[in-house]
Enzyme design. Structure first.
Site, PDB file in Angstrom:
ATOM      1  N   CYS A  87      -7.190 -27.963  12.962  1.00 46.22           N
ATOM      2  CA  CYS A  87      -8.366 -28.919  12.870  1.00 46.22           C
ATOM      3  C   CYS A  87      -8.150 -30.493  12.722  1.00 46.22           C
ATOM      4  O   CYS A  87      -8.722 -31.218  13.297  1.00 46.22           O
ATOM      5  CB  CYS A  87      -9.423 -28.312  12.003  1.00 46.22           C
ATOM      6  N   ASP A 133       0.800  -1.182  -0.020  1.00 44.04           N
ATOM      7  CA  ASP A 133       0.059   0.095   0.102  1.00 44.04           C
ATOM      8  C   ASP A 133       0.860   1.258  -0.112  1.00 44.04           C
ATOM      9  O   ASP A 133       2.203   1.019   0.086  1.00 44.04           O
ATOM     10  CB  ASP A 133      -0.910  -0.268   1.327  1.00 44.04           C
ATOM     11  N   CYS A 139      -6.957 -27.823   7.987  1.00 39.35           N
ATOM     12  CA  CYS A 139      -5.853 -27.132   8.302  1.00 39.35           C
ATOM     13  C   CYS A 139      -5.126 -27.863   9.737  1.00 39.35           C
ATOM     14  O   CYS A 139      -5.890 -28.778  10.363  1.00 39.35           O
ATOM     15  CB  CYS A 139      -6.207 -25.652   8.778  1.00 39.35           C
TER      16      CYS A 139
END
Length: 376
Positions: A310, A93, A307
């Site tokens: 989990c 940015d 993932c």
């Protein structure tokens, strides 16, 4: 390997778009979610872990990096990609938003913004020219024009003046950016919630012929309804054959709503920030792992998620390490959140390709409407 920057629009489904950005450092599949690496790191994640979630591109913050460790130092050390061990594309940015939101004693003129660092109070100046130079030193693949992020709410007269200044700065940014093969400069549409100002901004930017365009000045407090009202028309004001980037968005339903309205790229600190504060995003909505109901729960956050959090850990364990203040808590929850956000993007890309985006969106909202699984 390609040496140029290009965008290919591969399919549409309603206003939703499937595409591909080619850069010398690799392909970016769109719609794309960009994890935020504020200070040359996605907090609590290794770069290879971020890539494993499915991310094709990261975002770096010009303001933070120019203050610490400094753009010149990063350039001496081989550029931002080498410095942070991320060889794929990076978008930076311009620094304008952080100057407005973080810096003290800022003063804005036609030339640019002078401000005092939020770190040590040292005085700095950012102009369109210096922002382009800092981003050149960082070596980012996608560079953002220097703009003023219009605050919300803003009276129309204030929004018009702010937008006009950003358009003058956009032209100066383009001139200062120069000819950099393989790197792209994006212009940023402003205009707050005023349709005619958004149109005026889009016309000014497209006359400058940027390789990509951002929709700025949203996700700054206006709320989802007002944001979607703007997105109902703003993306279509920008060229069809260039990528469209909605800055600073957002929550899962914000992301889906933005893609539905024609947005190609997004970024947000939410997945990582929420992971560090004990909030996980799942198919069935947000889960606050700090809540006592999880203390004896042997189940994963989401039984369908692949993932590491989990696959290998229970809610009870995640609750425990968060309560104990262990670093692994933020690491696992951030990985899960980034993985989930990338799964959303992959699901939308597949649905747009198949022409089934509307059905996919219905299922997405229906699952979230079910709420979290019942306590044990």
């Amino acid at each position: 390997m390609t040496r140029t920057f290009s965008f290919t629009l591969e399919a549409t489904d309603g206003a939703a778009r499937l595409g591909r950005i080619e850069t010398p450092r690799g392909e970016i599949r769109t719609p794309a979610f960009m994890p935020v690496g504020t200070a040359a790191t996605v907090k609590a994640m290794m770069p290879e872990s971020v890539r494993a979630t499915g991310a094709d591109i990261l975002l770096g913050n010009t303001y933070h990096l120019m203050l610490r460790p400094g753009a010149e130092r990063i350039a001496r050390l081989g550029g931002l990609h080498a410095f942070m061990n991320w060889e794929r594309p990076i978008l930076t940015d311009s620094g304008g938003f952080q100057v407005m939101s973080l810096a003290d004693l800022r003063k804005m003129t036609e030339r640019g913004v002078t401000f005092r660092s939020h770190i040590d109070g040292s005085k700095h100046e950012l102009t369109p020219e210096s922002s382009m130079e800092i981003q050149r030193l960082l070596g980012s693949d996608i560079v953002m024009a220097f703009d003023e992020c219009t605050t919300f709410p803003a009276e129309k007269e204030v929004a018009a003046s702010s937008m006009a200044l950003s358009m003058r700065w956009a032209e100066r940014s383009r001139d200062a950016f120069g000819d950099r093969p393989g790197h792209a400069l994006f212009g940023i549409q402003q205009g707050s919630v005023y349709r005619d100002l958004r149109q005026e901004s889009a016309e000014a930017l497209t006359s400058l012929d940027f390789p990509g365009y951002a929709i700025g000045g949203l996700a700054v407090g206006e709320g989802q309804e007002a944001m979607f009202d703007v997105l109902d028309y703003a993306p279509a004001m920008l060229p069809q054959d260039r990528p469209r980037y909605l800055m600073g968005v957002g929550k899962p339903d914000d992301i889906v709503g933005a893609v539905k309205r024609g947005v190609d790229m997004m970024d947000c600190v939410l997945p990582s920030r929420s992971g560090r504060t004990g909030q996980a995003f799942t198919r069935r909505g947000a889960v606050n792992i700090k809540n006592a109901r999880h203390a004896d729960d042997p189940r994963p956050l989401d039984e369908q998620c692949t993932c590491p959090a989990c696959r290998h850990y229970s809610r009870a364990y995640l609750h425990h390490v968060f309560r104990a203040g262990e670093m692994i808590s933020g690491m696992l929850l951030t990985w899960h959140n980034l993985h989930y956000f990338q799964q959303i993007m992959q699901g939308m890309r597949e649905a747009i390709a198949a022409g089934t985006f509307e059905a996919w969106e219905r299922e997405f909202h229906a699952a979230r409407g079910e709420g979290d699984i019942d306590p044990v």
